[in-house]
Scaffold this motif. Structure first.
Motif, short mmCIF file in Angstrom:
data_model
loop_
_atom_site.label_atom_id
_atom_site.label_comp_id
_atom_site.label_asym_id
_atom_site.label_seq_id
_atom_site.Cartn_x
_atom_site.Cartn_y
_atom_site.Cartn_z
N VAL A 52 16.00 17.42 26.28
CA VAL A 52 16.35 18.43 25.27
C VAL A 52 16.32 17.77 23.90
CG1 VAL A 52 17.74 19.78 26.90
CG2 VAL A 52 18.85 18.05 25.47
N GLY A 53 16.36 18.60 22.88
CA GLY A 53 16.29 18.10 21.51
C GLY A 53 17.63 17.67 20.96
N LEU A 54 17.55 16.88 19.90
CA LEU A 54 18.71 16.48 19.14
C LEU A 54 18.58 17.08 17.73
CD1 LEU A 54 19.06 12.70 20.08
CD2 LEU A 54 20.56 14.58 20.78
N HIS A 55 19.60 17.86 17.34
CA HIS A 55 19.63 18.44 16.01
C HIS A 55 20.08 17.39 14.99
CE1 HIS A 55 19.07 22.45 17.47
NE2 HIS A 55 20.32 22.67 17.83
N VAL A 56 19.48 17.43 13.82
CA VAL A 56 20.01 16.76 12.64
C VAL A 56 20.67 17.86 11.84
CG1 VAL A 56 19.46 15.46 10.55
CG2 VAL A 56 18.16 15.04 12.65
N MET A 57 21.96 17.67 11.54
CA MET A 57 22.73 18.69 10.83
C MET A 57 23.24 18.10 9.53
SD MET A 57 24.69 20.64 13.99
CE MET A 57 24.91 22.16 13.06
N HIS A 58 23.37 18.96 8.50
CA HIS A 58 23.74 18.48 7.18
C HIS A 58 24.69 19.44 6.50
CE1 HIS A 58 23.08 17.84 2.79
NE2 HIS A 58 23.23 16.57 3.18
N LEU A 59 25.64 18.87 5.78
CA LEU A 59 26.55 19.64 4.94
C LEU A 59 26.57 18.99 3.56
CD1 LEU A 59 28.86 21.78 4.60
CD2 LEU A 59 30.44 19.91 5.15
N PRO A 60 26.07 19.70 2.52
CA PRO A 60 26.18 19.14 1.17
C PRO A 60 27.64 19.18 0.71
CG PRO A 60 25.14 21.30 1.10
CD PRO A 60 25.41 20.98 2.53
N LEU A 61 28.07 18.15 0.01
CA LEU A 61 29.42 18.12 -0.52
C LEU A 61 29.39 18.19 -2.04
CD1 LEU A 61 31.04 15.39 1.76
CD2 LEU A 61 31.24 17.86 1.99
#
Length: 161
Positions: A152-161
């Motif tokens: 299965v895939g691995l997500h790259v997730m991001h939150l700008p601060l």
């Protein structure tokens, strides 16, 4: 619930559920079967990173580790990893730890938070991170060997601060 910096004496209590989660093999690409001492360096962060514990009624029920995603020119973006005792899922522990990491990362001056490897089949984690403002910015296909779903895939997730 109290969230505080983890001490060396907290490690055996964290390891109690760390080892269960790693043995399940559904959320982390960490080595399985690690002893208490082998696993310590995989979870207990050294400065500039930090490891915290979530404590409920005197018992450690979750933990998070956080710090720079990369050294040097990448150190303005943070990253984090989370563990919640499987016997305690659904009680808001992950959300409380996530909010703590976001607050800490802002206070430390990080410009954003990047999660490098959120297993795409970990729907509760993906839902939680999205609810806290993270976006999936990409998925690397077939990079995690899930014991039930295969590659299965691995997500790259991001939150700008």
């Amino acid at each position: 619930m109290e969230i505080r910096t983890a001490s060396d004496s907290d490690w055996p209590s964290i390891y109690r559920f760390y080892s269960v989660i790693m043995c399940q093999g559904t959320t982390y690409a960490y080595p399985e079967g690690q002893t208490l001492e082998e696993a310590r360096s995989w979870w207990m962060e050294e400065p500039p990173g930090r490891t915290v514990v979530a404590v409920e009624e005197g018992e450690i029920v979750g933990s998070a580790k956080m710090g720079p995603n990369r050294p040097g020119r990448g150190s303005h973006v943070g990253t984090a990893s989370f563990l919640v005792d499987p016997a305690r899922h659904g009680r808001g522990i992950g959300r409380a730890l996530g909010e703590h990491v976001i607050d800490w990362s802002r206070a430390e001056g990080f410009r954003g938070i990047q999660f490098n490897a959120v297993v795409e089949t970990n729907s509760s984690a993906v839902r939680l991170w999205k609810s806290l403002g993270f976006e999936v910015i990409g998925t690397v296909p077939e990079t995690f060997d899930h014991p039930e779903h295969g590659l299965v895939g691995l997500h790259v997730m991001h939150l700008p601060l």
